[in-house]
Write an enzyme that holds these catalytic residues in place. Structure first.
Site, PDB file in Angstrom:
ATOM      1  CG  ASN A 196      -1.875   1.155   1.209  1.00  0.00           C
ATOM      2  OD1 ASN A 196      -1.652   2.142   0.513  1.00  0.00           O
ATOM      3  ND2 ASN A 196      -2.940   1.038   1.966  1.00  0.00           N
ATOM      4  CG  ASP A 197       2.043   2.684  -3.781  1.00  0.00           C
ATOM      5  OD1 ASP A 197       2.529   2.248  -4.813  1.00  0.00           O
ATOM      6  OD2 ASP A 197       0.833   3.001  -3.683  1.00  0.00           O
ATOM      7  CB  THR A 198      -1.508   5.669  -0.263  1.00  0.00           C
ATOM      8  OG1 THR A 198      -2.330   4.713   0.423  1.00  0.00           O
ATOM      9  CG2 THR A 198      -1.663   5.499  -1.753  1.00  0.00           C
TER      10      THR A 198
END
Ligand code: NOJ
Length: 814
Positions: free
Chosen positions: A503-505
């Site tokens: 989850n690159d956020t």
């Protein structure tokens, strides 16, 4: 309401209304030459790299009614002047009698009737020859003869795509066009940026000579560019100006006259658009110059063009035939037999490089994490096509085992992605390097190419001369991946988050830990333990088993929250994804992956899945978390930039859905696994396309969740890890047929209502036809297996490796 229908016999989706809610696209060619083409015939083409070598100017943010990239006009002579028709609907927006865009595997075909003029245009990039072909046939359906011309149109981009937008002086000063009449007496209109003159030139030509042409956009539109593409003023005159642009906004428009066409008579034009890659002035390249001209001539010949279309169709049909299902659910069959394998190969080819949403301007290249996962889907279809990319990925791994986030294939330059953006956060992603372990192991199982493990591949670091500092076999690369995570743990003994995990956020301060990384590490360890056993390296298998137990203990010690697993610990040791949080209480991935890694005990697994069902599952799919963060919080990062219900912030992030499906099958919940699959199967959304908005023939990346008032609306179609994982979930976990080292695992987990179903899998040169009999209406459990009349005592059917077809009967039972 629908905008079209599935034609499974032709393996096409047929768009019947040109005004879809957003542009619906298709892919033609590949990264070596190709791009996407929309339902109005507008195409974004590039060669090798959309950021560094773009050919056509296609701006997705333009209104959908506008000309974008490429188009076609038909001009009909009238008593006073001309009637202009846009057979692809844009930019003329003429009322149409019928309109079809047939979205095929590797081609699009446009069939329209506008004011008694029928157009049938096939667009494709042949497997050999690197050019876009448009085979255009026009028929006069009127009851009187018409004098008709075809006018194809292309708008060029500067090859460096971003420069086109950030420099409005230098770029136009460099853009030039030139006409060349070749030995067949046919014009080729060349276009290039000055520094590429004679070396890399775009070219456009057709199978007959043009009447006249225009290469300057402003002259074509008229009134210094104040004319419109809907009705270009230059087309009111008899001829175009034949201007060879010395600068400016370069286009290619050419009038091809066909004279008087009788009722039912027709006009036929074959155009080609490509780019050269030789130096016309170099004596060494003369053979290529000759070959280029010869190929141009060949592609003017209808028989050659038709013959070049066949291998393309064969290639795509072969891909689809590698895994074939027959189940009682036609929508499932349509997806799994045609559109899902197709999307897997597109994500393999394009990563997140170029789509209507990923604009190919240089921010995203080939992602380490994304492509590692995309390859896993593609391996079921064409495992040998994945090796080259795996090697490229491994060559962007650092010596400490971590990986660069992405690379650009033309230059093989890699970057840290967004992780380089925040100085006070780590410049690596905590998950990237781990994905490749599963990918390589899957490749070994699908192909048996164990020698791959011994192939030398450089690590990314280089000396001043660009020579790699270290080169090691593939196996060593995999071990270093594990080693990096082992050495980078936090306060709870869990892997550090890095800048982000999958989850690159969610970008928490340095020192935060990720349960996702712990599970990915666990799953990777399981794969490596099995591989070590396969290689008879018992000591290493034991060592890795001990690492696995250590991580399992850490997860068990701190991550169970009572009814589900938490998702992160921040730098201060506070959990995220816990019942004690007011926002972001529960995250899907912490549940699915703790089951996939084997870290969850059975009762925890059942309870965690029940919590997903209760708190995260919606009619349109499973949300990534709940409730969404309501307001920007710089400490959490990207996730809080979206309103609740969008993307990673409580939206339905489709990529994470198949992990729940897989976890459900692992726990034997076939009804729930299938129900989750059906909820996001795009084929089932055809009748609600008005609210879903995106193409019903591919998975989008996200659907707005139920915290958002546009719940159910899809976005970011095509380039998503959803394709690979949904294909794996459907074929390997619901149908339950997957490759192991020595044979095929047969372990279906289906809805109880499926009484019989079939799979055909092609692997290692053999074809296995597997018939499942489920008269007891079970979800899971195999009672007996027979192959070619012989009983098999395990649920792994040994590979036969004899190039033959084999028939397997499976009876489900307890
Ligand atoms: C899209 C990215 O391409 C992918 O790498 C990432 O895992 C997901 N977003 C989730 O953040």
């Amino acid at each position: 309401m629908n905008y079209g229908y599935f034609d499974n016999e032709k393996r096409e989706y047929v768009i019947t209304t040109p005004t879809t809610p957003v542009k619906w696209i298709n892919y033609i060619g590949g990264l070596d030459f190709g791009g996407f083409i929309d339902q109005n015939g507008g195409a974004l083409l590039c060669k090798g790299d959309p950021a560094l070598n773009r050919i056509t100017k296609y701006i997705p943010q333009l209104p959908a009614s506008q000309f974008n990239g490429t188009s076609l006009y038909i001009r009909l002579k009238q008593e006073d002047g001309y009637q202009l028709i846009s057979p692809l609907f844009t930019p003329g927006l003429d009322p149409y009698e019928s309109y079809e865009c047939r979205v095929g595997l590797g081609y699009s075909q446009y069939i329209s009737v506008i004011d008694g003029i029928k157009t049938d245009m096939l667009v494709f990039v042949p497997t050999e020859g690197q050019r876009e072909i448009r085979d255009i046939r026009v028929t006069n359906l009127r009851n009187h003869a018409v004098e008709l011309s075809l006018i194809p149109l292309v708008e060029y981009s500067h090859f460096e795509a971003i420069k086109q937008f950030n420099n409005a002086d230098w770029v136009p000063q460099t853009m030039q066009s030139e006409r060349l009449v070749d030995r067949q007496g046919i014009s080729i209109i060349k276009q290039y940026a000055f520094m590429r003159k004679g070396r890399q030139e775009n070219y456009f030509t057709a199978n007959r000579e043009m009447d006249s042409f225009e290469t300057d956009r402003e002259k074509f539109l008229g009134q210094h560019g104040f004319g419109t593409f809907q009705k270009p003023l230059s087309l009111e005159g008899d001829h175009l100006s034949n201007y060879e642009a010395l600068r400016g906004n370069n286009i290619m428009a050419a009038i091809y006259d066909f004279g008087l066409i009788q009722p039912q008579g027709g006009a036929h034009l074959i155009t080609q658009l490509g780019q050269t890659d030789f130096d016309v002035h170099s004596s060494q390249d003369q053979a290529q110059v000759i070959k280029h001209q010869e190929l141009i001539e060949k592609f003017r010949d209808l028989a050659y063009v038709e013959a070049s279309f066949e291998p393309l169709i064969k290639k795509w049909h072969d891909y689809c035939d590698q895994f074939h299902v027959e189940t009682p659910d036609e929508d499932f069959n349509t997806l799994v037999n045609i559109f899902n394998p197709r999307q897997c190969m597109i994500t393999k080819n394009w990563s997140r490089f170029l789509s209507l949403y990923q604009l190919g301007l240089g921010a995203r290249g080939i992602g380490f994490r994304d492509t590692s996962q995309d390859l896993m889907g593609a391996m079921i279809i064409a495992p040998h096509e994945t090796k080259e990319i795996m090697i490229k990925l491994l060559s962007t791994q650092r010596r400490d085992g971590s990986a660069m986030h992405q690379f650009f294939p033309l230059t093989m330059e890699a970057t840290c992605g967004d992780s380089a953006e925040m100085e006070d956060r780590p410049d690596y992603y905590g998950d990237d390097h781990l994905w490749i372990v599963q990918t390589v192991c899957k490749y070994l199982k699908e192909t048996g190419d164990m020698a791959f493990l011994r192939e030398d591949v450089p690590f990314y670091e280089k000396d001043k001369e660009g020579k790699p500092l270290e080169v090691k076999p593939v196996l060593e690369h995999l071990l270093r991946s594990l080693e990096f995570t082992k050495k980078n743990k936090g306060a709870h003994g869990l892997p550090l988050l890095g800048f982000a995990d999958w989850n690159d956020t969610v970008n928490l301060p340095t020192g935060s830990e990720s349960i996702f990384n712990a599970n990915l590490y666990g799953k990777s360890l399981q794969e490596m333990i099995q591989l070590m056993e396969q290689l008879e390296n018992v000591d290493r298998a034991h060592e890795l088993q001990a690492d696995y137990e250590t991580m399992k203990e850490a997860v068990q010690k701190s991550c169970w929250d009572g009814h589900w697993f938490v998702r992160y610990f921040d730098h201060k040791g506070n959990p995220l994804g816990s019942n004690e949080n007011s926002e972001g209480k529960i995250f899907t991935n912490a549940q699915s992956w703790t089951i996939m890694s084997g870290f969850a005990e059975a009762d925890q697994a059942h309870e965690a899945l029940a919590s997903v069902h209760e708190r995260l599952a919606t009619e349109h799919g499973i949300k990534l978390s709940s409730p969404g963060y309501n307001g920007f919080d710089p400490e959490k990062g990207g996730v809080s930039t979206y309103p609740p219900g969008a993307k990673e912030n409580g939206g339905i992030f489709l990529h994470a859905n198949p992990w729940v499906i897989i976890a459900e099958t692992m726990m034997g919940n076939g009804d729930r696994a299938y129900s989750y699959h059906r909820r996001i199967n795009p084929v089932t959304k055809n009748e609600s396309a008005e609210s879903f908005e995106v193409e019903p023939y591919v998975f989008p990346q996200n659907i707005l969740g139920n915290e958002h008032s546009q719940f159910g609306l899809g976005r970011n179609s095509w380039l998503s890890g959803t394709a690979s994982w949904m294909y794996q979930a459907a074929t390997e976990y619901i149908m339950g047929v997957r490759a192991d080292y020595d044979g095929l695992i047969i372990d279906p987990c289906v809805p109880g209502e499926w009484k019989t179903f079939k799979v055909t899998k092609r692997i290692k040169g053999d074809i296995y036809h597997i018939h499942f009999d489920n008269q007891q209406g079970l979800s899971k459990g195999v009672q007996s297996i027979e192959m070619d009349g012989q009983s098999i005592s395990t649920t792994i059917v040994p590979y036969q490796l004899d190039g033959q077809e084999h028939h397997i009967n499976v009876i489900m039972g307890c």
